[in-house]
Scaffold this active site. Structure first.
Site, PDB file in Angstrom:
ATOM      1  N   GLU A   1       4.183  -3.468  -0.577  1.00 26.66           N
ATOM      2  CA  GLU A   1       4.355  -2.175  -1.262  1.00 26.66           C
ATOM      3  C   GLU A   1       5.818  -1.742  -1.257  1.00 26.66           C
ATOM      4  OE1 GLU A   1       0.609   0.578  -0.500  1.00 26.66           O
ATOM      5  OE2 GLU A   1       1.085  -0.602   1.262  1.00 26.66           O
TER       6      GLU A   1
ATOM      7  N   SER B   1      36.399   8.015   2.912  1.00 24.35           N
ATOM      8  CA  SER B   1      35.383   7.003   2.602  1.00 24.35           C
ATOM      9  C   SER B   1      35.148   6.086   3.792  1.00 24.35           C
ATOM     10  CB  SER B   1      35.826   6.171   1.398  1.00 24.35           C
ATOM     11  OG  SER B   1      37.116   5.621   1.625  1.00 24.35           O
TER      12      SER B   1
ATOM     13  N   HIS C   1      -3.847  -7.876 -19.959  1.00 26.33           N
ATOM     14  CA  HIS C   1      -4.305  -6.482 -19.792  1.00 26.33           C
ATOM     15  C   HIS C   1      -5.053  -6.291 -18.475  1.00 26.33           C
ATOM     16  CE1 HIS C   1      -3.510  -6.141 -24.166  1.00 26.33           C
ATOM     17  NE2 HIS C   1      -4.074  -7.337 -24.194  1.00 26.33           N
TER      18      HIS C   1
ATOM     19  N   LYS D   1      -8.829  -1.174   8.423  1.00 26.88           N
ATOM     20  CA  LYS D   1      -7.814  -1.399   7.389  1.00 26.88           C
ATOM     21  C   LYS D   1      -6.725  -2.380   7.781  1.00 26.88           C
ATOM     22  CE  LYS D   1      -6.828   0.690   4.053  1.00 26.88           C
ATOM     23  NZ  LYS D   1      -6.512   1.973   3.455  1.00 26.88           N
TER      24      LYS D   1
ATOM     25  N   ASN E   1      -3.123  -3.071   5.789  1.00 25.87           N
ATOM     26  CA  ASN E   1      -2.374  -2.563   4.636  1.00 25.87           C
ATOM     27  C   ASN E   1      -1.175  -3.442   4.286  1.00 25.87           C
ATOM     28  OD1 ASN E   1      -4.069  -0.328   4.342  1.00 25.87           O
ATOM     29  ND2 ASN E   1      -2.907   0.827   5.860  1.00 25.87           N
TER      30      ASN E   1
ATOM     31  N   SER F   1      -4.212   0.817  10.024  1.00 25.80           N
ATOM     32  CA  SER F   1      -4.209   2.245   9.758  1.00 25.80           C
ATOM     33  C   SER F   1      -4.431   2.967  11.078  1.00 25.80           C
ATOM     34  CB  SER F   1      -5.331   2.572   8.777  1.00 25.80           C
ATOM     35  OG  SER F   1      -5.706   3.926   8.925  1.00 25.80           O
TER      36      SER F   1
END
Ligand code: ARG
Length: 495
Positions: free
Chosen positions: A314, A47, A180, A307, A309, A301
């Site tokens: 994320e 280990s 919603h 773009k 991002n 991008s």
């Protein structure tokens, strides 16, 4: 990878340079073993690749143990001093990168002990009196988890204070509130952000709570049954900042619920970060336009020059999968294990290390995103007015002013909304005559409640979105944060 085809038990000579240290490792437990382990045995058993992270905790535990052995007369003062010196040197070597790690020595405990014996001889060989790797590893791991919890406590203070700053700056900024993900009622951005501050306070409290249960010392439980030596478990517990020695030696060496609890707390906390991350992703899409992503936390991008991002958000949204996965992984490892220690438990460390690392990164990244948060109040205000978001305010007005039962008011409002929808306009843009065609008792005064500003300002119930409420909530939260800081400072054990 080792060559599995040659993985025979050949006395420790097949696997590269492992020969010499295999002899060392055998000298720890090899009294009755005729031959060294096969290469594959060594590979599955070792280990050290991951538990080397425990070196600091292992040395702290050994230092406390040696002190106690000397204080109780089990070893001499000279041996204790030699052990201290040796352990200090081992620590320095590891930190300077001068330490040789070798899978044949299995784990961090054997590495440190073997090197200690090289440095100080017999005294080092006495360190393992009245101790087993079973109580040793449980002690190290608890200390490590406690360190993580304490780090998170500080990081949460930063995160919450970043949230409070955003909320403060936007206590009166109007945005649509959703149910919603459909426009429901207008709220303030400050209120929305304060919802996350509330979650963060609870996440921090869950970690503090988990700390209480994990902060007991397994050291001195020995292999599983305790020991006949006159040890003082209270002394080692206190020296290591534990609240008490664990009461049952079998439980001490074989329970990992402290790690599971930590990961459960982190999984819940990561879920909250993930929801906030998702809102950043959503709000930053040009279709929403609520946010401009900070340069620091977005990427371009490689093909689409326009773009920007939200990669950081994320990834925070995604990491909860790994964190909760690590938790269920360890649950599966622990499930059905008979008492006391089994080697299965060596599989506890990697998921916890990973979950803690992932979570730490998420928390720091999210704090950064909050500190560099650029909302677009104009777009939020415009969206808040869409979707008849003040329909509830109209219904409430009918109840208050015309004494209509709420269900009837709901019905009348529905008819007014339908009318506006047909006209292609907002509620506030209908004429009084148009509204009176639905309900003749509606008066000019109704226009006072149809704006999103009026709607938001009216929601003064405790916990509601009115800007004055939100400001009070932020003040209370700042006070709570200060109080909690004082408490943690007082409760924290001296290192
Ligand atoms: N490396 C082991 C672990 O992490 C240490 C304990 C080993 N104990 C034993 N009896 N084999 O669990």
């Amino acid at each position: 990878m080792s060559d599995h085809k040659n993985a025979k038990n050949t006395g420790g000579t097949t696997h590269g340079e492992a020969g010499e240290s295999q002899t060392q490792s055998q000298s720890m437990w090899g009294g009755r073993f005729g031959a060294g382990p096969s290469a594959v045995m060594q590979e599955i058993n070792a280990s050290i690749g991951f538990d080397k992270r425990l070196y600091g905790e292992d040395i702290a535990g050994s230092t406390a143990h040696a002190d106690m052995l000397a204080a109780t007369g089990i070893i001499s003062q000279q041996d204790r001093d030699a052990i201290h010196e040796g352990l200090t040197q081992v620590k320095a070597e590891i930190e300077a990168g001068d330490f040789t790690f070798d899978p044949a020595l299995e784990d961090i405990h054997m590495h440190i002990e073997a090197r200690l014996r090289e440095i100080v001889g017999d005294a080092g060989a006495r360190l393992h009196t009245a101790r087993s790797r079973n109580d040793q590893v449980a002690t190290d791991f608890r200390l490590w988890c406690r360190g993580a919890v304490d780090r998170f406590d500080g990081l949460y203070a930063d995160f919450i204070s970043a949230l409070l700053d955003v909320a403060d700056a936007h206590a009166g900024t109007i945005m649509p509130g959703f149910t919603h993900l459909q426009t429901a009622q207008p709220v303030t951005l400050g209120h929305h952000i304060m919802a996350y501050a509330e979650m963060a306070f609870r996440d921090r409290a869950r970690l503090a709570d988990c700390r209480k249960r994990l902060n007991e010392s397994p050291l001195g439980a020995a292999a599983l049954a305790g020991t006949g030596f006159p040890i003082d478990r209270h002394q080692t517990a206190e020296a290591l900042g534990f609240d008490a020695p664990m009461a049952n030696s079998l439980d001490a060496v074989s329970s990992r619920d402290f790690a599971l609890e930590l990961m459960a707390a982190l999984s819940i906390a990561a879920t909250h970060l993930s929801r906030l991350a998702d809102e950043i992703v959503l709000w930053a899409t040009p279709a929403f336009g609520f946010l401009t992503l900070s340069d620091e936390f977005s990427t371009g991008s490689s093909i689409m020059p326009q773009k920007r991002n939200p990669d950081a958000a994320e990834l925070v949204r995604a990491k909860v999968g790994r964190i909760a996965g690590a938790m269920s992984g360890l649950m599966m490892v622990m499930k059905g294990l008979p008492l006391a220690y089994s080697k299965d438990m060596q599989e506890d460390k990697e998921p916890v290390f990973k979950a803690v690392d992932d979570f730490e990164l998420c928390l720091v990244a999210m704090t950064g995103m909050m500190m560099d948060f650029h909302p677009n109040p104009t777009a939020m205000r415009a969206a808040a007015g869409q979707g008849f978001s003040t329909a509830t305010d109209l219904a409430d007005w009918l109840v208050r002013e015309l004494k209509m039962p709420f269900r009837d008011a709901h019905h009348v409002t529905g008819a007014v909304v339908k009318l506006a929808e047909g006209e292609g306009c907002d509620l506030a843009e209908l004429s009084l005559e148009q509204m009176q065609a639905v309900e003749p008792r509606i008066s000019q005064a109704v226009f006072d409640v149809l704006s999103v500003e009026a709607s938001v300002a009216s929601r003064t119930s405790f916990g509601g979105t009115a800007p004055e409420n939100v400001r009070a909530q932020i003040r209370a939260a700042r006070q709570k944060l200060t109080d909690e800081q004082k408490l943690t400072a007082r409760e924290k054990p001296a290192k």
